[in-house]
Scaffold this motif. Sequence first.
Motif, mmCIF file in Angstrom:
data_model
loop_
_atom_site.group_PDB
_atom_site.id
_atom_site.type_symbol
_atom_site.label_atom_id
_atom_site.label_comp_id
_atom_site.label_asym_id
_atom_site.label_seq_id
_atom_site.Cartn_x
_atom_site.Cartn_y
_atom_site.Cartn_z
ATOM 1 N N THR A 115 0.794 -1.234 0.000
ATOM 2 C CA THR A 115 0.000 0.000 0.000
ATOM 3 C C THR A 115 0.825 1.282 0.000
ATOM 4 O O THR A 115 0.259 2.368 0.122
ATOM 5 C CB THR A 115 -0.913 0.038 1.251
ATOM 6 O OG1 THR A 115 -0.094 0.063 2.436
ATOM 7 C CG2 THR A 115 -1.834 -1.161 1.296
ATOM 8 N N THR A 151 -1.072 5.232 -5.391
ATOM 9 C CA THR A 151 -2.151 4.590 -6.146
ATOM 10 C C THR A 151 -2.981 3.637 -5.294
ATOM 11 O O THR A 151 -4.045 3.202 -5.723
ATOM 12 C CB THR A 151 -1.586 3.810 -7.345
ATOM 13 O OG1 THR A 151 -0.733 2.757 -6.863
ATOM 14 C CG2 THR A 151 -0.773 4.715 -8.252
ATOM 15 N N SER A 152 -2.488 3.301 -4.088
ATOM 16 C CA SER A 152 -3.224 2.363 -3.225
ATOM 17 C C SER A 152 -4.486 2.988 -2.653
ATOM 18 O O SER A 152 -5.433 2.279 -2.303
ATOM 19 C CB SER A 152 -2.333 1.878 -2.084
ATOM 20 O OG SER A 152 -2.094 2.920 -1.145
ATOM 21 N N LYS A 211 -6.874 -3.456 1.684
ATOM 22 C CA LYS A 211 -6.759 -4.310 0.503
ATOM 23 C C LYS A 211 -7.371 -5.697 0.699
ATOM 24 O O LYS A 211 -7.315 -6.535 -0.208
ATOM 25 C CB LYS A 211 -5.291 -4.439 0.095
ATOM 26 C CG LYS A 211 -4.680 -3.120 -0.363
ATOM 27 C CD LYS A 211 -5.496 -2.492 -1.505
ATOM 28 C CE LYS A 211 -4.983 -1.133 -1.907
ATOM 29 N NZ LYS A 211 -5.868 -0.488 -2.921
ATOM 30 N N HIS A 232 -9.907 -6.778 -2.012
ATOM 31 C CA HIS A 232 -9.257 -7.239 -3.251
ATOM 32 C C HIS A 232 -8.774 -8.669 -3.108
ATOM 33 O O HIS A 232 -8.992 -9.506 -4.000
ATOM 34 C CB HIS A 232 -8.076 -6.318 -3.586
ATOM 35 C CG HIS A 232 -7.198 -6.842 -4.691
ATOM 36 N ND1 HIS A 232 -7.510 -6.700 -6.021
ATOM 37 C CD2 HIS A 232 -6.016 -7.524 -4.646
ATOM 38 C CE1 HIS A 232 -6.566 -7.269 -6.762
ATOM 39 N NE2 HIS A 232 -5.646 -7.778 -5.963
ATOM 40 N N GLY A 250 0.648 -8.749 -6.801
ATOM 41 C CA GLY A 250 0.747 -7.926 -7.995
ATOM 42 C C GLY A 250 0.816 -8.702 -9.280
ATOM 43 O O GLY A 250 0.575 -8.134 -10.363
ATOM 44 N N ASN A 274 2.043 -6.512 -12.283
ATOM 45 C CA ASN A 274 2.932 -5.546 -11.641
ATOM 46 C C ASN A 274 4.367 -5.802 -12.092
ATOM 47 O O ASN A 274 4.797 -6.947 -12.249
ATOM 48 C CB ASN A 274 2.844 -5.686 -10.118
ATOM 49 C CG ASN A 274 3.599 -4.588 -9.400
ATOM 50 O OD1 ASN A 274 3.217 -3.420 -9.473
ATOM 51 N ND2 ASN A 274 4.673 -4.945 -8.723
ATOM 52 N N LEU A 281 3.526 -1.859 -5.081
ATOM 53 C CA LEU A 281 2.509 -2.252 -6.056
ATOM 54 C C LEU A 281 1.846 -1.017 -6.657
ATOM 55 O O LEU A 281 1.446 -0.099 -5.931
ATOM 56 C CB LEU A 281 1.435 -3.134 -5.407
ATOM 57 C CG LEU A 281 1.858 -4.507 -4.886
ATOM 58 C CD1 LEU A 281 0.626 -5.368 -4.649
ATOM 59 C CD2 LEU A 281 2.820 -5.205 -5.816
ATOM 60 N N ASP A 282 1.738 -1.017 -7.968
ATOM 61 C CA ASP A 282 1.058 0.060 -8.688
ATOM 62 C C ASP A 282 -0.381 -0.372 -8.918
ATOM 63 O O ASP A 282 -0.671 -1.165 -9.815
ATOM 64 C CB ASP A 282 1.767 0.331 -10.016
ATOM 65 C CG ASP A 282 1.088 1.420 -10.829
ATOM 66 O OD1 ASP A 282 0.098 2.013 -10.337
ATOM 67 O OD2 ASP A 282 1.531 1.673 -11.967
ATOM 68 N N TRP A 283 -1.283 0.167 -8.100
ATOM 69 C CA TRP A 283 -2.671 -0.284 -8.151
ATOM 70 C C TRP A 283 -3.419 0.235 -9.375
ATOM 71 O O TRP A 283 -4.510 -0.244 -9.683
ATOM 72 C CB TRP A 283 -3.387 0.103 -6.861
ATOM 73 C CG TRP A 283 -2.932 -0.772 -5.732
ATOM 74 C CD1 TRP A 283 -1.940 -0.524 -4.839
ATOM 75 C CD2 TRP A 283 -3.421 -2.079 -5.431
ATOM 76 N NE1 TRP A 283 -1.775 -1.591 -3.991
ATOM 77 C CE2 TRP A 283 -2.674 -2.552 -4.320
ATOM 78 C CE3 TRP A 283 -4.408 -2.892 -5.978
ATOM 79 C CZ2 TRP A 283 -2.901 -3.810 -3.758
ATOM 80 C CZ3 TRP A 283 -4.637 -4.149 -5.414
ATOM 81 C CH2 TRP A 283 -3.888 -4.587 -4.322
ATOM 82 N N ASP A 284 -2.832 1.195 -10.096
ATOM 83 C CA ASP A 284 -3.439 1.592 -11.364
ATOM 84 C C ASP A 284 -3.418 0.430 -12.354
ATOM 85 O O ASP A 284 -4.241 0.369 -13.278
ATOM 86 C CB ASP A 284 -2.684 2.781 -11.964
ATOM 87 C CG ASP A 284 -2.962 4.086 -11.216
ATOM 88 O OD1 ASP A 284 -3.939 4.129 -10.447
ATOM 89 O OD2 ASP A 284 -2.195 5.058 -11.405
ATOM 90 N N ALA A 296 -4.247 -2.525 -11.792
ATOM 91 C CA ALA A 296 -5.447 -3.354 -11.631
ATOM 92 C C ALA A 296 -6.553 -2.914 -12.580
ATOM 93 O O ALA A 296 -7.387 -3.733 -13.001
ATOM 94 C CB ALA A 296 -5.932 -3.298 -10.182
#
Length: 716
Positions: free
Chosen positions: A184, A188-189, A203, A206, A544, A549, A567-570, A572
């Motif tokens: 996180t 982006t998280s 999270k 998810h 990821g 990721n 982690l780049d949550w974009d 997702a």
Amino acid sequence: MTDQMTFADHDGDAAGPGGHPLDVTPGHPQPLGTTVDADGVNFSIFSEHATRVDLLLFEHCDSPRPYRTIRLTPDRHRSFHFWHCHVRGLGAGQVYAFRIDGPRESSALGTRFDHRKVLLDPYARANINSRWERTAAIGPGDNVEQCMRSLVVDLGDYDWEGDRPLRVPMADTVIYETHVRGLTASPTSGSTHRGTFSAVIDKIPHLKSLGITAVELLPVFDFDETQVLRTGPDGALLRNYWGYDPYGFFAPHTGYCSSPHLATHITEFRDMVKAFHKAGIEVILDVVFNHTSEGNEFGPTISFRGAANEAYYHLWPQDRSHYMDFTGCGNAVNANHPMVTKFILECLEYWVTEHHVDGFRFDLASELSRGPLGYEMAVPPALWAIELSQVLAETKIIAEPWDGGGLYQVGRFPGKRWAQWNGPFRDDVRRFVRGDAGLVGDVASRLGGSADLFAPQGELPTNSINFITCHDGFTLNDLVSHNTKHNHANGEADADGTHENYSWNCGVEGPSDDPEVERLRVRQIKNLLSILMVSRGVPMLLAGDEFRNSQGGNNNAYCQDNPVSWLDWDQAEKEKETLDFTRRLIALRRRYRTFREPHFFSEHLNSRLLPDITWHGTRLHQPGWEDTNARVLACTYGGFDGDPDLHLILNMYHLGLDFELPEIRGHRWHRVLDTARPGPHDILPPGHEELVDGPTFHAHGRSIVLLAALPDEKGT
């Protein structure tokens, strides 16, 4: 001013903060650490060869010096190897530390006492590092103003709301490996307290939607994240990010707490565990009992070195001032010393009883099987104590069955209950999917739970932790995007990290805007995930990977506390096809018990008069075990426990091929999974499987297909 002047030489009544009296009595040797009672706090620490122990009491976390130093004398405060006292008037939140003196490092005992260094309590439930300076703990002189301190914690005041262990069967377990901060830390998280135990809770929806049953957290024990390892090419200071360098084994990591100055360590960790359990997800901790943050003879004195160096560490018998190193980290824990075995076992049991943890993954676990002189032990007390502990009996125990000294124990790790990271599974599947030939026999074994590794020891597929990727190495996206590692940012001239990754970039190194390359990469990811989820054993997914990721080709991001590792949550949102495929694939594993059967394949006939499995190539019953050019494999699973008969096709050849299908009387084959098809048609839900016409199936190049034999409604 001499060193001796930093100590108080009196005992008995004295004033504490605010003038409250402190009545010091001998107290009790057990339990170790601190114990809060109605009258005060009992302190106990192990130091067999100490001649003097002083308990330092600080008024606040940031107090430069203690307000009181209590000298423990051997006649009143020592019982065998333990030094102890009870201090009336103290309670939870008290800040404390120790100084210990005894024979110096020149001693043949291997001790390294230095009364000038302030020590943490090895059993401390929480620590504070706001004044910590690592260099002051290494160099000569008193470091009281730059030391870490421990906190007294009252463990009883927490509402678990009826929380109980989930005890998910090992055969039904799907593990998700993640780093607490990395999950996180990125903006982006969307989390408020990014990079903390509290943010992890955000999270959970998810993770639950993925269908995983257990989260495996990279080390959460207190470690020194202030340590600068080196400088990167851009001048950035590179620090310990992964956390595989602990000093506080009973303490949640201070850096993962949103309010450590309020001593919320325990509460924040427990809140996270309770939230996971409410979602039906178990919590497994990645634990590091093979080495500590104190390093070799040039490292800092934090705790163990200053209290019982000769007990906690492997020392060279010829010169006990130097450390054996089977970990690559400067020292190696002497796990099978009686006191250290006690320490490890009590630590694990503490996390289970007090924090409801469901299991543990042991980093470099083979090091724990080494005896006093560093040799492998046939029956190592530490590992058997863990396996046979009544408190740990319902927990999951997972070994990384190798160490940094060359000991490799996959399939022969001591004990029977231990699950083991299956390195051969990772390597064989990677090579097969990238197109290496002559591996069909090895892949068949991996699909069946690696009987070649585990059956000779009387173990089961559930002893195998199957994985394609983990924190150590390429992410799944990078595995199909890079032929070579790109670790220049680590400041080691790209010399670190594994050189052979069995990866394939699908024709372009790194990111690509070529649609054909991208489609192939997505298919390869689906292929790798599919083999992972249809294999017997326990699958583990790297955080990821479900949404591609990337770490930019860095396969050893241990020092990258930045977007490289976060982690780049974009992603997702950008990679919905891969994310949705992963969700449906895990659901497919749940749908068919055949893939979760906790036994190896058998030649015995089932209720349908079929064997558990029959092997094929493009032609029936011709798997090509001896064919060094083979890149295809197929198999038919006999229906198990209500499942239909299943037919699996693995075509890692670059061209499409026709595969003969077996005839199942009264049934016809239907397509369930096909990685060559775009989502959502790559996995079809129950009731929507597509009929396959004819005695053969054309599998596209580099694809995996699963067919189910369903009743022929026409009766043909």
